[in-house]
Design an enzyme around this catalytic site. Structure first.
Site, short mmCIF file in Angstrom:
data_model
loop_
_atom_site.label_atom_id
_atom_site.label_comp_id
_atom_site.label_asym_id
_atom_site.label_seq_id
_atom_site.Cartn_x
_atom_site.Cartn_y
_atom_site.Cartn_z
N ASP A 80 20.18 -15.02 -13.82
CA ASP A 80 18.29 -15.92 -13.52
C ASP A 80 18.34 -17.06 -13.38
O ASP A 80 19.88 -17.46 -14.31
CB ASP A 80 17.73 -15.33 -14.51
CG ASP A 80 17.67 -14.79 -15.94
OD1 ASP A 80 19.26 -14.89 -16.01
OD2 ASP A 80 16.90 -15.31 -16.59
N GLU A 139 17.23 -13.22 -19.16
CA GLU A 139 17.86 -13.46 -19.50
C GLU A 139 16.84 -14.56 -19.96
O GLU A 139 16.70 -15.10 -21.54
CB GLU A 139 19.73 -14.47 -19.81
CG GLU A 139 20.08 -14.44 -21.70
CD GLU A 139 19.52 -15.54 -21.95
OE1 GLU A 139 20.31 -16.17 -22.61
OE2 GLU A 139 19.71 -16.69 -21.25
#
Length: 391
Positions: A80, A139
């Protein structure tokens, strides 16, 4: 311990590695929105013939099955990006998405693991065991790893290994030591309720601005006066919302902050003390307080045997000088949720190079990666898996 086929293969695919990283960098997706990244990873694994499944709503879990019986080692990369505006406007691969950027290196992690997977798949018949591949979403939201664990990411896994590109370390240096690496990262929210009124009539009010200010000033003594100074801890107030107008005394105040530490007992103590301080400060002024404490990531504690194996692999693959000591950081990493389930370790791979302007802090709009570090990271992934399965 070092497999020369892995070393040669990573070098052979170095241009492809850079190209993948640049593609991902130009197409960032935020936490839980990594649909195109997930599709790209899935398509790439399909081309390699690596068995895998998509997780919900994003993410991929794959497995390379070795030709010989043995244990299973997991390799993890996060995918991400961040809601950060990229300031590297002169790069040919700058973000195409306004307000979104890979400002923490997750594009590099995904690219490195894909190429490591490609090389490991080419020698799978020689592997005495299996390699689990975890391409993790979210994350940055500190929720992705936990969701992947719940969806079976480490079922049947004997050891787990992760890497983070690190701009604060020189390019190609590797740091992985037993013990604490990243701190636990929690969020607290405190709401004070007083009694509002006219700014010219303070005697008729209970000023939430004064109460909140008193709390912010006093709560730092939780760390400085109630915790063993040999136990590192940080308590930060990052947000305060209080008041509506220059001549109106505030009735409500909202405060948000974060707590970082490495020790479970210290963490529990700070959580309790936040409640004590908030209630007592409010009581002094005749107000009320409500405290919400949200536990985020655990501390990342590298298991000794795994961390020493990383050091040994680093020495044999890149030379003894490649091992580097980077002190533990108060930053958070949800890799901790994997370590709650199985032993393993988390390594930092340096990408800081002043000649390439890649020493900017993570999460900054000028953050960038010295792409020479990609080969080191990809090989470290693959060589660690090989070394663990052959130990």
């Amino acid at each position: 311990m070092i497999n020369e086929k892995i070393k040669e293969g990573i070098q052979q695919y170095s241009d492809e590695l850079t190209a993948i990283r640049r593609k991902l960098h130009s197409e960032p997706e935020l936490s839980w929105e990594e649909y195109e990244t997930t599709a790209f990873v899935s398509s790439y694994l399909n081309e390699l013939g690596i068995e895998h499944r998509k997780t919900e709503p994003t993410g991929v879990i794959a497995e390379i099955k070795g030709g010989k019986a043995g244990e299973t080692v997991a390799l993890r990369a996060d995918m991400d990006a961040l809601p950060v505006e990229e300031l590297n406007i002169d790069l040919p691969y700058t973000s195409k998405e306004k307000g979104k950027m890979h400002a923490c290196g997750h594009d590099a992690h995904t690219a490195m693991l894909l190429i490591a997977s490609k090389v490991l798949n080419e020698i799978k018949d020689e592997l005495p065991g299996n390699v689990r591949l975890i391409f993790q979403p979210a994350e940055e939201a500190a929720t992705g790893a936990k969701a992947m664990v719940e969806q079976g990411a480490v079922e049947g896994v004997d050891n787990v290994f992760g890497i983070h590109i690190w701009s604060q370390m020189p390019t190609n240096k590797v740091s992985c030591y037993p013990g604490a690496s990243f701190a636990s990262a929690d969020i607290f929210k405190v709401t004070f309720k007083g009694r509002g009124g006219h700014g010219a009539m303070p005697h008729d009010t209970i000023d939430a601005a004064v109460i909140a200010s008193s709390f912010v000033m006093n709560v730092q003594s939780v760390v400085s006066r109630t915790i063993d100074p040999l136990q590192p801890a940080v308590l930060t107030v990052g947000k305060m919302i209080v008041g509506t107008r220059f001549n109106v005394i505030a009735e409500n105040a909202e405060i948000e902050g974060t707590v970082r530490c490495f020790d479970a007992a210290t963490r529990n103590h700070i959580e309790k003390q936040l409640q004590v301080y908030a209630e007592n400060v409010a009581s002094i002024y005749g107000a009320t307080a409500n405290v919400e404490y949200i536990r985020g990531t655990q501390a990342v504690i590298n298991e000794e045997e795994s961390a020493k194996l990383v050091q040994q692999v680093t020495t044999e693959a890149f030379g003894e000088d490649a091992n580097y000591y980077e002190k533990p950081t108060m930053g958070g990493e949800d890799f901790s949720f994997y370590l709650d389930e199985v032993p393993g370790s988390f390594a930092l791979v340096g990408s800081g190079n002043p000649d390439k302007d890649t020493e900017w802090a993570h999460h900054h709009g000028k953050f960038n990666v010295d792409e020479d570090a990609l080969v080191t990271g990809a090989e470290l992934y693959a060589q660690y898996a090989w070394a663990y399965l052959n130990k």
